[in-house]
Design a protein around this motif. Structure first.
Motif, mmCIF file in Angstrom:
data_model
loop_
_atom_site.group_PDB
_atom_site.id
_atom_site.type_symbol
_atom_site.label_atom_id
_atom_site.label_comp_id
_atom_site.label_asym_id
_atom_site.label_seq_id
_atom_site.Cartn_x
_atom_site.Cartn_y
_atom_site.Cartn_z
ATOM 1 N N ILE A 12 0.839 -1.200 0.000
ATOM 2 C CA ILE A 12 0.000 0.000 0.000
ATOM 3 C C ILE A 12 0.874 1.250 0.000
ATOM 4 N N ALA A 13 1.904 1.258 0.844
ATOM 5 C CA ALA A 13 2.800 2.410 0.924
ATOM 6 C C ALA A 13 3.455 2.682 -0.432
ATOM 7 N N ARG A 14 3.818 1.617 -1.145
ATOM 8 C CA ARG A 14 4.417 1.804 -2.468
ATOM 9 C C ARG A 14 3.395 2.296 -3.489
ATOM 10 N N ALA A 15 2.140 1.919 -3.301
ATOM 11 C CA ALA A 15 1.088 2.281 -4.258
ATOM 12 C C ALA A 15 0.598 3.714 -4.077
ATOM 13 N N VAL A 16 0.920 4.334 -2.932
ATOM 14 C CA VAL A 16 0.430 5.684 -2.632
ATOM 15 C C VAL A 16 1.628 6.618 -2.476
ATOM 16 N N PRO A 17 2.028 7.314 -3.543
ATOM 17 C CA PRO A 17 3.201 8.180 -3.483
ATOM 18 C C PRO A 17 3.049 9.301 -2.461
ATOM 19 N N ALA A 18 4.172 9.762 -1.945
ATOM 20 C CA ALA A 18 4.172 10.760 -0.874
ATOM 21 C C ALA A 18 3.647 12.115 -1.320
ATOM 22 N N GLY A 19 3.807 12.479 -2.588
ATOM 23 C CA GLY A 19 3.467 13.833 -3.008
ATOM 24 C C GLY A 19 2.006 14.090 -3.325
ATOM 25 N N LEU A 20 1.154 13.084 -3.242
ATOM 26 C CA LEU A 20 -0.249 13.261 -3.610
ATOM 27 C C LEU A 20 -1.042 13.954 -2.512
ATOM 28 N N GLY A 21 -2.049 14.760 -2.922
ATOM 29 C CA GLY A 21 -3.007 15.290 -1.976
ATOM 30 C C GLY A 21 -3.875 14.165 -1.451
ATOM 31 N N LEU A 22 -4.699 14.463 -0.453
ATOM 32 C CA LEU A 22 -5.459 13.419 0.217
ATOM 33 C C LEU A 22 -6.345 12.623 -0.740
ATOM 34 N N LEU A 23 -7.146 13.289 -1.545
ATOM 35 C CA LEU A 23 -8.102 12.563 -2.376
ATOM 36 C C LEU A 23 -7.412 11.722 -3.441
ATOM 37 N N THR A 83 -1.630 11.268 7.066
ATOM 38 C CA THR A 83 -1.428 12.464 7.885
ATOM 39 C C THR A 83 -0.538 13.476 7.163
ATOM 40 N N GLY A 84 -0.957 14.744 7.203
ATOM 41 C CA GLY A 84 -0.159 15.815 6.607
ATOM 42 C C GLY A 84 -0.391 16.048 5.134
ATOM 43 N N ARG A 85 -1.249 15.249 4.524
ATOM 44 C CA ARG A 85 -1.530 15.454 3.094
ATOM 45 C C ARG A 85 -2.431 16.667 2.900
ATOM 46 N N ALA A 86 -2.228 17.359 1.781
ATOM 47 C CA ALA A 86 -3.000 18.556 1.481
ATOM 48 C C ALA A 86 -4.449 18.202 1.190
ATOM 49 N N HIS A 87 -5.356 19.012 1.762
ATOM 50 C CA HIS A 87 -6.778 18.780 1.516
ATOM 51 C C HIS A 87 -7.575 20.022 1.893
ATOM 52 N N GLU A 88 -8.322 20.538 0.931
ATOM 53 C CA GLU A 88 -9.228 21.668 1.142
ATOM 54 C C GLU A 88 -8.547 22.840 1.834
ATOM 55 N N GLY A 89 -7.402 23.218 1.314
ATOM 56 C CA GLY A 89 -6.702 24.394 1.807
ATOM 57 C C GLY A 89 -5.918 24.199 3.088
ATOM 58 N N GLY A 90 -5.855 22.984 3.587
ATOM 59 C CA GLY A 90 -5.098 22.708 4.808
ATOM 60 C C GLY A 90 -4.382 21.382 4.697
ATOM 61 N N ALA A 113 -13.841 9.824 2.102
ATOM 62 C CA ALA A 113 -12.783 10.693 2.612
ATOM 63 C C ALA A 113 -13.299 12.112 2.826
ATOM 64 N N VAL A 114 -14.082 12.612 1.896
ATOM 65 C CA VAL A 114 -14.645 13.959 2.036
ATOM 66 C C VAL A 114 -15.563 14.016 3.251
ATOM 67 N N GLY A 115 -16.412 13.000 3.400
ATOM 68 C CA GLY A 115 -17.339 12.985 4.519
ATOM 69 C C GLY A 115 -16.646 12.893 5.861
ATOM 70 N N GLY A 118 -11.819 19.558 10.724
ATOM 71 C CA GLY A 118 -11.350 20.229 9.517
ATOM 72 C C GLY A 118 -9.840 20.199 9.424
ATOM 73 N N PRO A 119 -9.290 20.224 8.187
ATOM 74 C CA PRO A 119 -7.838 20.196 8.020
ATOM 75 C C PRO A 119 -7.183 21.406 8.675
#
Length: 212
Positions: free
Chosen positions: A71-82, A141-148, A194-196, A203-204
């Protein structure tokens, strides 16, 4: 072969034997049969794992570790949350078609049955699984989402929700109950969740752009 190498060989032999016997017999699995299949004695089980429950917990940890590494390999570090959730969802859908998907489902059902019959084992299994899922919490944790950025609490709540979603959908795919649940279906459901989840919490944290 050194003593450490012998110990590791015996550990792996017992885990392999336990996987076969536990998957077949569930909570009725017998230590003497597991040891015999591994070419060892029950004393080796107690020496290496402490108890039958310890062996089962080690089996789960051994099974989950590569799963979460993938899973960690499938989800790169630079992506936003969604986008990260999307990548996780698509990976989970592909796993549903993997050659070992039926065996994995069988093991999951067996472990659930064992936990129902043994409250102490259930507690230890939950602790082991939660320890592995902490890695997913860190992944989001720490991924960008909705301005935060996503907080640890939001990430933990999201991981709990995604686990429930993917376990149910994956079982449906493997059992032929969710034939139309393709990668896009998994991704759309996970994104909506994720949005819900993030909006229902505090909030972020402000300070990062939304990279999704």
């Amino acid at each position: 072969m050194t003593r450490a190498e012998t110990k590791e060989r015996n550990r792996r032999a017992l885990l392999a034997a336990a996987s076969e016997v536990v998957t077949r017999d569930g909570y009725r699995a017998r230590l003497d049969e597991i040891a015999e299949r591994a070419g060892l004695t029950t004393g080796a089980v107690y020496s290496l794992f402490g108890s039958k429950a310890g062996l089962v917990v080690a089996l789960v940890t051994e099974y989950l570790r590569p799963h979460y590494e993938e899973i960690a390999r499938a989800v790169p570090a630079g992506l936003g949350l969604l986008d990260a959730v999307d990548a996780f969802a698509r990976h989970s859908r592909r796993e549903s078609d993997a050659p070992g998907a039926h065996a994995a489902l069988s093991l999951q059902i067996t472990l659930l049955d064992m936990a129902v019959h043994d409250a102490a084992l259930a507690a230890r299994l939950a602790e082991s699984i939660e320890a592995q899922e902490d890695r997913l919490t860190e992944l989001f944790t720490g991924r960008a989402h909705e301005g935060g950025v996503v907080t640890p609490r939001q990430a933990q709540r999201l991981v709990t929700a995604l686990r429930a979603l993917f376990v149910g959908l994956t079982q449906g795919v493997v059992l032929g109950l969710a034939r139309d649940a393709d990668e896009q279906f998994f991704a759309d459901a996970a994104r909506a969740l994720a949005v819900g989840v993030t909006r229902s919490d505090e909030g972020p944290v402000p300070g990062a752009g939304d990279a999704h």
